[in-house]
Structures are given as C-alpha cells and as structure tokens.
Design an enzyme around this catalytic site. Structure first.
Site, PDB file in Angstrom:
ATOM      1  N   ASP A   1       0.832  -1.191   0.000  1.00  0.00           N
ATOM      2  CA  ASP A   1       0.000   0.000   0.000  1.00  0.00           C
ATOM      3  C   ASP A   1       0.871   1.246   0.000  1.00  0.00           C
ATOM      4  O   ASP A   1       1.649   1.480   0.917  1.00  0.00           O
ATOM      5  CB  ASP A   1      -0.874  -0.050   1.254  1.00  0.00           C
TER       6      ASP A   1
ATOM      7  N   THR B   1      -3.167   5.410  -4.060  1.00  0.00           N
ATOM      8  CA  THR B   1      -2.076   6.153  -3.422  1.00  0.00           C
ATOM      9  C   THR B   1      -0.761   5.952  -4.162  1.00  0.00           C
ATOM     10  O   THR B   1      -0.002   6.899  -4.343  1.00  0.00           O
ATOM     11  CB  THR B   1      -1.906   5.725  -1.962  1.00  0.00           C
ATOM     12  N   THR B   2      -0.504   4.724  -4.603  1.00  0.00           N
ATOM     13  CA  THR B   2       0.734   4.472  -5.339  1.00  0.00           C
ATOM     14  C   THR B   2       0.695   5.214  -6.673  1.00  0.00           C
ATOM     15  O   THR B   2       1.664   5.880  -7.064  1.00  0.00           O
ATOM     16  CB  THR B   2       0.914   2.963  -5.583  1.00  0.00           C
TER      17      THR B   2
ATOM     18  N   ASP C   1      -9.196  -0.230   2.186  1.00  0.00           N
ATOM     19  CA  ASP C   1      -9.192   0.271   0.807  1.00  0.00           C
ATOM     20  C   ASP C   1     -10.478  -0.116   0.089  1.00  0.00           C
ATOM     21  O   ASP C   1     -11.085   0.690  -0.616  1.00  0.00           O
ATOM     22  CB  ASP C   1      -8.014  -0.308   0.003  1.00  0.00           C
TER      23      ASP C   1
HETATM   24  P1  ADP Z   1      -2.691   2.121  -5.912  1.00  0.00           P
HETATM   25  O1  ADP Z   1      -2.120   2.377  -4.567  1.00  0.00           O
HETATM   26  O2  ADP Z   1      -2.424   3.249  -6.852  1.00  0.00           O
HETATM   27  O3  ADP Z   1      -4.112   1.712  -5.875  1.00  0.00           O
HETATM   28  P2  ADP Z   1      -2.130  -0.603  -6.609  1.00  0.00           P
HETATM   29  O4  ADP Z   1      -0.877  -1.323  -6.300  1.00  0.00           O
HETATM   30  O5  ADP Z   1      -3.350  -0.958  -5.860  1.00  0.00           O
HETATM   31  O6  ADP Z   1      -1.834   0.934  -6.504  1.00  0.00           O
HETATM   32  O7  ADP Z   1      -2.402  -0.792  -8.161  1.00  0.00           O
HETATM   33  C1  ADP Z   1      -3.485  -0.199  -8.787  1.00  0.00           C
HETATM   34  C2  ADP Z   1      -3.433  -0.410 -10.269  1.00  0.00           C
HETATM   35  O8  ADP Z   1      -3.499  -1.794 -10.584  1.00  0.00           O
HETATM   36  C3  ADP Z   1      -4.624   0.237 -10.948  1.00  0.00           C
HETATM   37  O9  ADP Z   1      -4.204   0.922 -12.073  1.00  0.00           O
HETATM   38  C4  ADP Z   1      -5.508  -0.947 -11.293  1.00  0.00           C
HETATM   39  O10 ADP Z   1      -6.344  -0.703 -12.389  1.00  0.00           O
HETATM   40  C5  ADP Z   1      -4.487  -1.998 -11.584  1.00  0.00           C
HETATM   41  N1  ADP Z   1      -5.039  -3.352 -11.517  1.00  0.00           N
HETATM   42  C6  ADP Z   1      -5.792  -3.915 -10.572  1.00  0.00           C
HETATM   43  N2  ADP Z   1      -6.098  -5.176 -10.879  1.00  0.00           N
HETATM   44  C7  ADP Z   1      -5.515  -5.436 -12.068  1.00  0.00           C
HETATM   45  C8  ADP Z   1      -5.436  -6.591 -12.933  1.00  0.00           C
HETATM   46  N3  ADP Z   1      -6.029  -7.723 -12.614  1.00  0.00           N
HETATM   47  N4  ADP Z   1      -4.733  -6.476 -14.045  1.00  0.00           N
HETATM   48  C9  ADP Z   1      -4.104  -5.341 -14.339  1.00  0.00           C
HETATM   49  N5  ADP Z   1      -4.127  -4.244 -13.590  1.00  0.00           N
HETATM   50  C10 ADP Z   1      -4.825  -4.277 -12.471  1.00  0.00           C
HETATM   51 MG    MG Z   2      -4.920   0.010  -4.973  1.00  0.00          MG
END
Ligand code: ADP
Ligand code: MG
Length: 548
Positions: free
Chosen positions: A58, A91-92, A388
């Site tokens: 996270d 957040t990332t 989240d």
């Molecule tokens: P954040 O803190 O920004 O939410 P995450 O590590 O949760 O970062 O990653 C979020 C990103 O991963 C988003 O762009 C989301 O659309 C993408 N994502 C989530 N599930 C999948 C998936 N199955 N395949 C590809 N991308 C995904």
């Molecule tokens: Mg996320």
C-alpha cells in the site's frame, strides 16, 4: 561587503539547483513505490527503529512508515496520505504520476521552458483529462452489488489478500450497503467510521466475518454474570456506576463503628438503586462507557444482567447506530424506550481474548468486520486491504461512475490529451504533451512490474486506444494487452480523478519553488564554516536529504 539577511547557519539554495534538488527527492520517492504498483507489484518490508516489521504493498502505508526528511519528498508523502483519506485507493498511482510529471518537467526545464509555463500546461491538461475521463466513464446503479463487488475486488487484486478477494469483497459490499444512508437530495452517503474493522491474528483470512452489530474487544465484567443473552435489550450508558469520589481531599472523622457501618450502607444503597433503575427499564444488557463498581457488578449479576465497562466512545456511537438505542448520560433518565436491541449478545473466545459480540441487530446502521489471518502481519495487511475496499465501494456508492482499470484509462487519457494538444499553441503545448506522456507511465509501470516489455506494451495499447471508452489495458496476470472489461477490472472514477488532481497539484507545488531557505536545525547539521548566505547560493550546500 555582503549584506547579511538571514540568521547564521541558515542555508539558501536558489534557482535551478533548488529545483533540481526538490525534483530529485520527489522522484526518488516515486521510484520507491513504483515497483509496488499493480497486482504484480512487489511488497515492501519496512522495519522501523524499534524493529517492528510491516509488509505492505500500500503506497500510503509504505510512505507513512519510512522516515522522509527532505521537504519535497515530504510533500509526496503528504499527497499519498491525502489520497488515502479522500478516496482510500490510488495512493501508489498518485505518487508515481507526480514523479513522472516532475521528471518530464525536468526535461523541459533543461530546454529553458520556464516552470510557470509547465505548471500552467499541467493544470490545463489535468482539467481536460478529468473531463475526458468523466465523459468516457460508465454510470452505474449505486446499489448494484455485482458492480460494487467488482470494484472492491479490483482494489484487492494488488494486495496480499487477492486470493481471498471474492469472499472479502462480498463482506465489504454488504457492510457498506448496510450502513449507507439516503441524504435529502436522494443520493447516498457512507460514513466509513460506521464500519468497525476489528482484527485478530489466528485462523485464516477465510474466517473473516461480517457482524450485523458491534464486536467489543472487552469481556463481561463479572464472573457471575450471564455470558449469553438472547433477545438482548441493551442499556447504553455514558455514566459511571460508582459513587463519585470528591475532587477535594475531604476527611471524614468517624468516632464509632456504627457510623462506619452507616456510611458503607449508604454507599451500598446508592449503588443498589442505580442497578434497580437499570433493571426496571427492562434492560438485560448494560454497555457502559465508564466504570462499574465491584458492588454494582455484584447486584447486576444478581439481576441476571450482562455488563461491559469502559467501552470506547467510538464503539458507543456505533452501538447506538447498530442497536437503535440511545446513549444516556444520566441513569435517572433511563427508560424502556432508550434501550437498543440485538438478537444476541454473547461473550466469545477469540484466540486468547474474550470479546463481547453484539449481533443480529435489526437494520443496523453500524456493523463490524472481524478480520482474521494466519499471522499478525497478514491480518494487518488484510485490514488495510479491507479499508481500501470499503473506501472504493464508498466512492462508487456516493459518486456512481466507474471506469475500466489496468492502465486502460491512462492510455486513453494520454491519447486524447495528445490529440487535444494539437489545437494548442505556444510552449504550454509542450507541457500538455509531457502530461500525456506522464499519465501513460502508469500503464507502463504496470507492464514493467509484470515483467512485460514496456515498449511493446505501449505500442499495442496505443493501437487499441482509439475506442470510445477505455477498454484495453495491461493484463498483468497473463502478460498481454487485453480487454479489461471482460476481466471485470473496474475502478471508481473518483479515484482516477483524485489521482490526477493530487499528482498535478503536488508536482506543480514542487515546480513553483525556486528558493529553499532552511534554518539550521541543530549543531550537527549546521553548515561548514564559511557557509553563510553568500557562500551557499547556487552551491546546494548541506541540503536536507532523505534519511531512510
Ligand atoms: P494504488 O495504490 O495506486 O491503488 P495498486 O498497487 O493498488 O496501486 O495498483 C493499482 C493499479 O493496478 C490500478 O491501475 C488498477 O487498475 C491496476 N489493476 C488492478 N487489478 C488489475 C489486474 N487484474 N490487471 C491489471 N491491472 C490491475
Ligand atoms: Mg490500490
């Protein structure tokens, strides 16, 4: 003779040097979290100064745990926190986007584009980006559990709990729908504080449960009290069942034993009458925010009343919402109408602790999620993921627009912004183009983290981006570009909007700074001799740096 304006020991870094330092610090932060973006992102193991270990993916948590010193780096940490508070997810992405906006800005600065021009271009582009995405998003029914479930699952996809995303997302959706309240303008409002997330290491994540009521991490106060009450009528009291001790130190002189006896009996009588009032209201459960005297406990037990003391204020509020009871400050006012209801109040053993479950409430406006998992670190991360997920479901319930995720919206935005930039003139066009490149970086980072070739992915995505809506994204599980709507990867529009606006804001703030004036902190960090204002200008003396 130089004119000395600043106090001795103050350092000043000016112009390009100040900018370069700030950008470098902020970019370093972005690089740290970049590899954790997306389902194939890596986790970070963070060890604090007393040796506590946190394992997380996270963004906000990572940055909260590392001790960042540089002021520009701190600004990055702050936007991730702000995003966490506002929308709970993304957040990332926010930090990664801010980082790439800064690094593209750096290229322009090197070509003598003034930072103000860049800031203006970024602001225009971000407003346009939000407009473009809003028009391309899908309006949904905020009570559609299936859609909400997909959004919750997507937010969990990038977390440790992804294998259990199915049951967890169902719990989260049920919880949010239960506590959502209609507002006067017929939209829905969700107060995440009405969902109490309690965690306990032990069992497995599958044992995580939704409780239609409140779990109290407290035990029944007296051994002789019942441990289980069905059809509970619950008194909620924010007053002590104790004889108040006087604030002043008073001295009572007692001359014979009989007086002593009378004194005690009076105390006894007062406590008994308090308990009688509770019992007369028809209550069979007492949940008290304050203390309960030993003797009062004894009388309550004799009346067959289950009592818990020193319940937290936040729990009392939630108990009132869940049981539809009223929290009273004065026992004398207690009547049957104030009592809350639960089908069952029971003390249960959770691992080594005894907790009281108030459950089976009718139409509860506050609920609990009891998170379980193999070890403390697993439940900690599971709790964050549940948080989240609660937030993204809240986002959609309150603002019912969604878009496909997985980099698809970013590539879409970047394409449309590039097209739009052709209509602009002047140097801000350059900034707008750089903005488009930066947004695309999110998709590229997702691909990189999945071990895919970033260039190949980029060209494939661009080839597919000419559609009316974002659709094709980075399928990180199968390592190819694919229709992500078919894979049920959906995100709240609200998160995407927040990511764009927060990242633009932070990068602009950093770009606008051309002068860093830092007071000397302490002896050790004082500048070397000769380093006054005159000597330091443009040399970037002992700048604050990142200390991790
Ligand atoms: P954040 O803190 O920004 O939410 P995450 O590590 O949760 O970062 O990653 C979020 C990103 O991963 C988003 O762009 C989301 O659309 C993408 N994502 C989530 N599930 C999948 C998936 N199955 N395949 C590809 N991308 C995904
Ligand atoms: Mg996320």
């Amino acid at each position: 003779m130089p004119i000395v304006l600043l106090k001795e020991g103050t350092t000043e870094t000016k112009g390009n040097q100040a900018q370069r330092n700030n950008i470098t610090a902020a970019k370093t932060i972005a690089e740290i979290v970049r590899t954790s973006l997306g389902p194939r992102g890596m986790d970070k193991m963070l060890v604090n100064n007393i040796g506590d270990v946190t394992i997380t993916n996270d963004g906000a948590t990572i940055l909260k745990e590392i001790d960042v010193q540089h002021p520009a780096a701190k600004m990055m940490v702050e936007i991730s926190k702000a995003t966490d508070n506002e929308v709970g997810d993304g957040t990332t992405s926010t930090v990664v986007l801010a980082g790439s906006l800064l690094s593209k800005a750096e290229e322009l600065i090197a070509k003598n584009v003034h930072p103000t021009v860049i800031v203006d271009g970024y602001r225009m582009a971000s407003e346009k980006a939000i407009e473009i995405l809003k028009n391309a998003s899908t309006k949904v029914d905020p009570a559609d559990r299936q859609i909400l479930g997909k959004v919750a699952r997507t937010s969990m996809a990038s977390k440790l709990v992804s294998v259990n995303a199915e049951p967890l997302s169902k719990i989260v959706v049920d919880a949010v729908i239960a506590i959502a309240e209609k507002t006067s303008d017929n939209s829905l409002k969700v107060d995440p504080d009405s969902i109490k997330v309690e965690k306990k290491a032990g069992g497995s994540i599958e044992d995580t449960k939704l409780i239609q009521g409140i779990v109290l991490d407290k035990e029944v106060v007296h051994g002789a009290m019942p441990k289980r009450i069905e059809d509970a009528k619950i008194a909620l009291l924010n007053a002590a069942l104790e004889i108040e001790k006087t604030e002043m130190s008073a001295e009572i002189r007692i001359s014979d034993p009989q007086q002593m006896q009378m004194f005690l009996e009076e105390e006894n009588r007062m406590l008994k009458s308090m308990v009688d009032k509770i019992s007369a209201s028809g209550a069979n459960v007492l949940l008290c925010q304050k203390g309960i005297d030993d003797l009062a406990q004894h009388y309550l037990a004799k009346e067959g009343i289950l009592a818990v003391r020193r319940v937290k204020e936040s729990d009392m509020n939630n108990l009132a919402k869940a049981t539809e009871g009223r929290v009273l400050f004065n026992i004398d006012e207690l009547s049957g109408a104030d009592l809350g209801y639960a089908k069952l109040v029971e003390e249960r053993k959770v691992e080594t602790d005894k907790w009281v479950f108030v459950e089976g409430c009718k139409n509860p406006k506050a609920v609990s999620i009891l998170v379980r998992g193999g070890s403390q670190r697993v439940v900690d991360e599971a709790e964050r993921s549940v948080h989240d997920a609660v937030m993204v479901v809240k986002d959609v319930v309150e603002y019912p627009y969604i878009t496909v995720g997985a980099g698809a919206p970013e590539v879409y935005i970047s394409q449309k912004i590039r097209e739009w930039s052709a209509s602009l003139s002047g140097r801000s066009q350059l900034a707008v183009e750089r903005f488009a490149d930066s947004v695309e970086e999110i998709a590229i980072a997702l691909a990189e983290n999945a071990g895919m070739d970033p260039l190949d992915t980029q060209t494939q995505l661009r080839a597919k981006a000419a559609l009316a809506k974002p659709k094709y994204g980075v399928d990180v599980i199968n390592g190819k570009v694919a229709d992500m709507a078919a894979k049920d990867i959906y995100e709240p529009l609200k998160v995407k909007e927040q990511v764009i606006s927060a990242a633009t804001e932070a990068s602009s703030m950093i770009l606008r700074i051309d002068d860093v004036i830092a007071a000397s902190k302490s002896k050790e960090s004082a500048p070397p001799p000769g380093g006054g204002m005159g000597g330091m200008g443009g040399m970037g003396g002992p700048n604050p740096y990142m200390d991790m």
